[in-house]
Scaffold this active site. Structure first.
Site, mmCIF file in Angstrom:
data_model
loop_
_atom_site.group_PDB
_atom_site.id
_atom_site.type_symbol
_atom_site.label_atom_id
_atom_site.label_comp_id
_atom_site.label_asym_id
_atom_site.label_seq_id
_atom_site.Cartn_x
_atom_site.Cartn_y
_atom_site.Cartn_z
ATOM 1 C CD GLU A 192 28.216 145.541 169.081
ATOM 2 O OE1 GLU A 192 29.315 145.464 169.684
ATOM 3 O OE2 GLU A 192 27.838 146.573 168.499
ATOM 4 C CD GLU A 216 35.790 137.656 174.768
ATOM 5 O OE1 GLU A 216 35.573 136.927 173.791
ATOM 6 O OE2 GLU A 216 35.012 138.561 175.130
ATOM 7 C CE LYS A 258 22.530 129.822 166.038
ATOM 8 N NZ LYS A 258 22.449 129.003 167.240
ATOM 9 C CB CYS A 284 31.082 141.252 175.406
ATOM 10 S SG CYS A 284 29.563 142.172 175.689
HETATM 11 P P1 NAD Z 1 29.825 132.074 169.339
HETATM 12 O O1 NAD Z 1 30.491 132.921 168.323
HETATM 13 O O2 NAD Z 1 30.322 130.704 169.568
HETATM 14 O O3 NAD Z 1 28.273 131.907 169.001
HETATM 15 C C1 NAD Z 1 27.432 133.022 168.817
HETATM 16 C C2 NAD Z 1 26.229 132.580 168.001
HETATM 17 O O4 NAD Z 1 26.671 132.264 166.683
HETATM 18 C C3 NAD Z 1 25.543 131.342 168.528
HETATM 19 O O5 NAD Z 1 24.147 131.450 168.354
HETATM 20 C C4 NAD Z 1 26.108 130.260 167.629
HETATM 21 O O6 NAD Z 1 25.277 129.109 167.537
HETATM 22 C C5 NAD Z 1 26.187 130.993 166.311
HETATM 23 N N1 NAD Z 1 27.088 130.381 165.330
HETATM 24 C C6 NAD Z 1 28.139 129.557 165.540
HETATM 25 N N2 NAD Z 1 28.686 129.176 164.368
HETATM 26 C C7 NAD Z 1 27.971 129.780 163.387
HETATM 27 C C8 NAD Z 1 28.050 129.780 161.982
HETATM 28 N N3 NAD Z 1 28.964 129.070 161.324
HETATM 29 N N4 NAD Z 1 27.167 130.515 161.299
HETATM 30 C C9 NAD Z 1 26.238 131.255 161.934
HETATM 31 N N5 NAD Z 1 26.091 131.274 163.265
HETATM 32 C C10 NAD Z 1 26.961 130.546 163.997
HETATM 33 O O7 NAD Z 1 29.813 132.935 170.698
HETATM 34 P P2 NAD Z 1 29.294 132.474 172.147
HETATM 35 O O8 NAD Z 1 30.294 131.526 172.707
HETATM 36 O O9 NAD Z 1 27.865 132.083 172.092
HETATM 37 O O10 NAD Z 1 29.352 133.860 172.940
HETATM 38 C C11 NAD Z 1 30.480 134.326 173.565
HETATM 39 C C12 NAD Z 1 31.104 135.446 172.762
HETATM 40 O O11 NAD Z 1 30.136 136.474 172.541
HETATM 41 C C13 NAD Z 1 32.261 136.121 173.463
HETATM 42 O O12 NAD Z 1 33.311 136.356 172.557
HETATM 43 C C14 NAD Z 1 31.678 137.458 173.917
HETATM 44 O O13 NAD Z 1 32.611 138.471 174.102
HETATM 45 C C15 NAD Z 1 30.734 137.745 172.817
HETATM 46 N N6 NAD Z 1 29.712 138.705 173.233
HETATM 47 C C16 NAD Z 1 29.781 139.987 172.734
HETATM 48 C C17 NAD Z 1 28.854 140.933 173.117
HETATM 49 C C18 NAD Z 1 28.890 142.314 172.537
HETATM 50 O O14 NAD Z 1 27.855 142.964 172.511
HETATM 51 N N7 NAD Z 1 30.035 142.812 172.063
HETATM 52 C C19 NAD Z 1 27.850 140.600 174.014
HETATM 53 C C20 NAD Z 1 27.829 139.303 174.532
HETATM 54 C C21 NAD Z 1 28.757 138.366 174.111
#
Ligand code: NAD
Length: 478
Positions: free
Chosen positions: A247, A380, A172, A281
């Protein structure tokens, strides 16, 4: 172009509804329309993956190599086209988009090789005549949930090892960036995989993501995203004893010492803080600077910021593309207000920019005179916003760098072997950079963090095997 569909059980499949994918550089430009699955669609994907698991589990290393090599080669050959699609839907600049597509290709090719190198151990038993063998087996069906900020590299570094180690996948992507995910799925659909081994289910986290977390047949979930969602993912998976890998966010420090090469320090800071619109990130959001170099460093960073071209991600010469969407832009602007209310000095940037079309353009912003306890230094922001924290000496810099709930990447600019060595040893982070930006990593070595940034085994490189396999110990008395 019609609706781009989900890929379930080897067939392109309609969703329950659709969503337009809009270009953040130009809201008048629709990249495409993508199907959204519902819970029933996810259930079909999980059933297909489960049915395929037994066969794929027994596939040869050569079969897996051939599939992954095919995908890597095709992405590499089409990296400019895929990079353009990436920049158009996510907003990072075209060179950054092409770079990310190239990285995805490299990851697939790396794991093609890893499929040939899956090893076990044969050890002497403590009992006479007994053979002991330790082997790695696939977990089974893996759920993969990715964020929007690396629309092809993160899916690649999860899907490639999942398949290399013999797992089936239900993938997904983030709702905001289905374009690269769909393009990747389309390549995988022609790569020679048996039907059901790889499935794409696009849609909302609250619907598609939840269905993945709760699917009993999914034995492991690999998630990258925010801390709040990550905690929910972990709690749900643990409650049904599924394996989980998270992550999450960062609040990465970049320390600049008096003895640093100023050009190196400024280059690392500007790249780490603002490139990819600060939406990494691993972005350097806290610039921790000793007092002897502080003023020269701030002047030089601001001078460099003034030269940055903020424009359409696809325009020639753009250094910084738009923020990904209105919600993220509002979050960035809110934090700019928070910082000023906390008493930080907004020394440059922070205005919303007009580029002659509707888009989410923000001038990168730098705060000075900040304190590490401020919200802008603890939470963040995930945008092109960085803070300078003035410190007396190395020891204070190190303490401030580690004074955070996160622990992803940590950097230092110094010409001192003593301080560089100490920092590498004592930085409370999964990755440490000396005279390099906090963002920017190799693809054949482990990636991940500590504290609130990560949970579970590392991603990438040979360490990926920890998550995507399960170990079996077999005893034989011949
Ligand atoms: P998010 O947590 O909003 O979403 C991440 C994913 O989770 C999306 O596909 C989203 O649709 C899904 N999701 C949302 N609610 C869910 C639920 N209830 N159950 C299952 N899946 C669900 O994050 P985002 O806004 O897409 O990304 C930004 C974040 O990602 C930032 O905090 C960033 O630091 C982090 N990030 C971390 C890394 C790393 O490797 N540490 C890399 C890139 C981004």
């Amino acid at each position: 172009m019609g609706v781009q569909q989900n890929f379930i059980g080897g067939a392109w499949t309609e969703g329950a509804n659709t969503r337009d994918n809009v270009n953040p550089s130009d809201l008048a430009d629709t990249v495409g329309t993508y199907a959204h699955a519902d819970a029933a669609g996810v259930a079909s994907a999980v059933d297909a993956a489960k049915a395929a698991a037994h066969g794929w589990n027994r596939s040869t290393p050569q079969q897996r190599y051939d599939v992954l090599e095919f995908v890597g080669n095709e992405i590499m050959a089409r990296r400019e086209e895929l990079g353009r699609l990436l920049s158009r839907e996510e907003g990072k600049t075209l060179p950054e988009g092409i770079g990310e597509a190239t990285r995805a290709a490299q990851v697939f090719k790396f794991f093609a090789g890893e499929a040939l190198r899956i090893q076990g151990e044969k050890v002497a038993s403590v009992r006479p005549g007994v053979d002991v063998e330790i082997t790695r087996e696939p977990v089974g069906v893996v759920g993969i949930i990715t964020p929007w900020n690396f629309p092809i590299a993160i899916p690649a570094w999860k899907i490639a090892p999942a398949l290399a180690y013999g797992n089936c996948v239900v993938f997904k992507p983030a709702d905001l960036v289905p374009g690269c995910a769909w393009a990747l799925a389309e390549i995988l659909s022609r790569a020679g995989l048996p039907e059901g081994v790889f499935n794409l289910v696009m849609g909302r986290g609250s619907v598609v993501g939840e269905a993945i977390l709760n699917a009993e047949a999914i034995g492991a979930v690999s998630f990258t995203g925010s801390v709040a969602t990550g905690k929910h993912v972990a709690a749900t998976c643990v409650s049904r004893l599924a394996k989980v890998q998270l992550e999450m966010g960062g609040k990465n420090p970049f320390v600049v010492l008096d003895d640093a090469d100023l050009d190196v320090a400024v280059g690392c800071a500007v790249n780490g803080a603002f490139f990819s619109t600060g939406q990494r990130c691993t972005a350097s959001s806290r610039l921790i600077v000793t007092e002897g170099i502080h003023d020269r460093f701030v002047d030089a960073v601001v001078a460099r910021m003034k030269t940055l071209k903020i424009d359409d991600a696809l325009a020639e010469g753009t250094d910084i593309g738009p923020v990904v969407d209105e919600t993220q832009l509002q979050q960035d602007l809110d934090y700019l207000t928070v910082g000023q209310k906390e008493g930080a000095n907004l020394v440059f940037g922070g205005e919303r920019l007009n580029r002659g079309k509707e888009g989410f353009y923000l001038q990168p912003a730098l705060f000075t005179e900040t304190d590490n306890s401020m919200r802008i230094n603890q939470e963040e922001i995930f945008g092109p916003v960085a803070s300078v924290i003035r410190v007396k000496n190395y020891e204070e810099a190190r303490a401030v760098a580690n004074d955070t709930a996160f622990g992803l990447s940590s950097g230092i600019a110094t010409t001192s072997l003593k301080y560089a060595s100490d920092f590498k040893r004592n930085a409370e982070a999964g990755m440490v950079m000396v005279n390099l930006p906090t963002a920017g990593v190799d693809y054949h070595v482990p990636f991940g963090g500590r504290k609130g940034s990560s949970y579970g085994p590392r991603e990438q490189g040979r360490y990926a095997a920890e998550f995507y396999t399960t170990v079996k110990t077999a005893y034989t008395l011949p």
